[in-house]
Design an enzyme around this catalytic site. Structure first.
Site, short mmCIF file in Angstrom:
data_model
loop_
_atom_site.label_atom_id
_atom_site.label_comp_id
_atom_site.label_asym_id
_atom_site.label_seq_id
_atom_site.Cartn_x
_atom_site.Cartn_y
_atom_site.Cartn_z
N TYR A 147 19.96 -5.43 -12.62
CA TYR A 147 18.92 -6.02 -12.82
C TYR A 147 18.67 -7.05 -13.55
O TYR A 147 18.79 -6.58 -14.91
CB TYR A 147 17.77 -5.04 -12.77
CG TYR A 147 17.47 -3.96 -11.73
CD1 TYR A 147 18.14 -4.23 -10.30
CD2 TYR A 147 16.62 -2.99 -11.68
CE1 TYR A 147 17.82 -3.20 -9.34
CE2 TYR A 147 16.52 -1.94 -10.86
CZ TYR A 147 17.08 -2.03 -9.66
OH TYR A 147 16.95 -1.28 -8.56
N PRO B 141 8.03 2.59 -2.12
CA PRO B 141 7.00 3.27 -1.57
C PRO B 141 5.82 2.52 -0.79
O PRO B 141 5.21 2.95 0.02
CB PRO B 141 6.41 4.01 -2.60
CG PRO B 141 6.52 3.16 -3.81
CD PRO B 141 7.97 2.64 -3.39
N LEU B 142 5.76 1.15 -1.24
CA LEU B 142 4.53 0.22 -0.65
C LEU B 142 5.21 -0.77 0.29
O LEU B 142 4.51 -1.60 0.64
CB LEU B 142 4.10 -0.40 -1.81
CG LEU B 142 3.38 0.19 -2.80
CD1 LEU B 142 2.48 -0.54 -3.78
CD2 LEU B 142 2.29 1.29 -2.25
N SER C 156 0.08 -2.61 0.27
CA SER C 156 -0.85 -3.20 -0.61
C SER C 156 -2.27 -3.33 0.05
O SER C 156 -3.28 -3.47 -0.52
CB SER C 156 -0.54 -4.28 -1.59
OG SER C 156 -0.29 -5.30 -0.99
#
Length: 325
Positions: free
Chosen positions: A50, A195-196, A202
């Site tokens: 990252y 998870p979204l 959203s």
């Protein structure tokens, strides 16, 4: 399970690297981590790749300035020169040493294999190396972030594995059938990522919005929306963007409880599944961090809602999911 501490809501820290989202400066990243800890988050998930180590460095700098007990998980296996066929014990040890230095720790809490090729997992040698470095005290525990159910079961065959990180959300429920129960039986932690569904859950995207319009060219939700760059399951959980948006609209209309936002509803669903240890939404603002953490205090979803969502998934979603699953 190891004695590692997992808060029910963690923080995914890919955004600190700035690889695809708008890059946070160092001060903003520090404020974000501070807000997470102040809200009760005690688990950070990062990776060496990252921002080419930037996410780890920022977390390390943050840890040196506060005294809360935070569990930090990082990952090995996707950096250039290693993926897809550079897996050696020498490479693993070099990566572990570099991550320890950036995080400012002698011992990494949890080191996860980072979506490495299935065949490398099947060969099993890499797990022997992980056991060695654990015995040497370089890591407390090891786990794996996987892309498929098959890979999850391969990992569960390995002695000493402490965690599995999987793509899991209300639009990607298949792991509930066998994988999560098996992990729970073996006392292996389940870390739920995406998870979204890459932001679709959203509830902020309208039906007329296209992925090209909604996301920058450098955003994986644009360039990988059909799996052009890596596993399509990592982007919108393998669903076509327009289909995912339509499904999210249905969830919002038919299932969203009063008093919950759509992201909170999606996170609460994950936490309500037996066997899930922690869920790691990303966040780029303090408001998002605080709203996500609030889910730990919200009541569980009703059995009626949970049953309805299971039926909804089987009838409306499962057949639409693309890619390796």
């Amino acid at each position: 399970m190891t004695d590692l501490h997992f808060s029910p809501i963690g923080l995914g820290c890919w955004q600190l690297g700035g690889d695809w989202a708008k890059q946070l400066d160092d001060a903003a990243a520090h404020d974000l981590l501070t807000a997470a800890v102040d809200a009760g988050v005690r688990f950070f998930d990062t990776a060496d790749v990252y921002g080419d180590g930037r996410s780890e460095r920022l977390i390390g700098e943050f840890l040196r300035k506060q005294d809360k007990e935070i569990t930090v998980a990082t990952k090995f296996g996707r950096a250039g020169g290693i993926f897809p066929d550079g897996y050696t014990e020498v490479a693993l040890r070099a990566a572990v040493d570099a991550s320890r230095e950036r995080l400012g720790v002698d011992t990494i809490d949890l080191l996860q294999l980072h979506c490495i090729p299935t065949e490398v997992m099947r060969q099993g040698e890499i797990f022997e190396w992980l056991r060695k470095i654990r015995e040497e005290g370089l890591i407390k525990a090891f786990g794996a972030s996987v892309e498929t159910i098959e890979e999850g079961f391969l990992c569960l065959e390995q002695e000493g594995i402490a965690s599995l990180q999987i793509i899991f959300n209300v639009l990607r429920q298949r792991a509930l059938d066998k994988l999560i129960p098996r992990a729970h039986q073996q006392e292996v932690a389940i870390i739920a990522r995406v998870p979204l569904a890459s932001g679709v859950l959203s509830g902020k995207f309208g039906g007329e919005t296209s992925a090209e319009e909604a996301f920058a060219k450098t955003d994986h939700r644009n360039f990988n929306r059909d799996g052009e760059a890596f596993n399509v399951g990592e982007t919108f959980s393998g669903l076509p963007f327009e289909k995912a948006v339509a499904l999210a609209d249905t969830l919002k209309r038919d299932f969203l409880p009063e008093g919950m936002s759509m992201p909170q509803f999606a996170l609460r669903w994950v936490l309500d599944q037996p066997g899930v240890t922690t869920v790691i939404p990303g966040a780029s603002t303090i408001e998002q961090v605080e709203s996500n953490a609030e889910v730990m205090q919200l009541p569980a979803l009703s059995h009626e809602v949970l049953d309805g969502l299971a039926d909804f998934y089987k009838k409306e979603v499962d057949g639409e999911v693309r890619g390796r699953y």
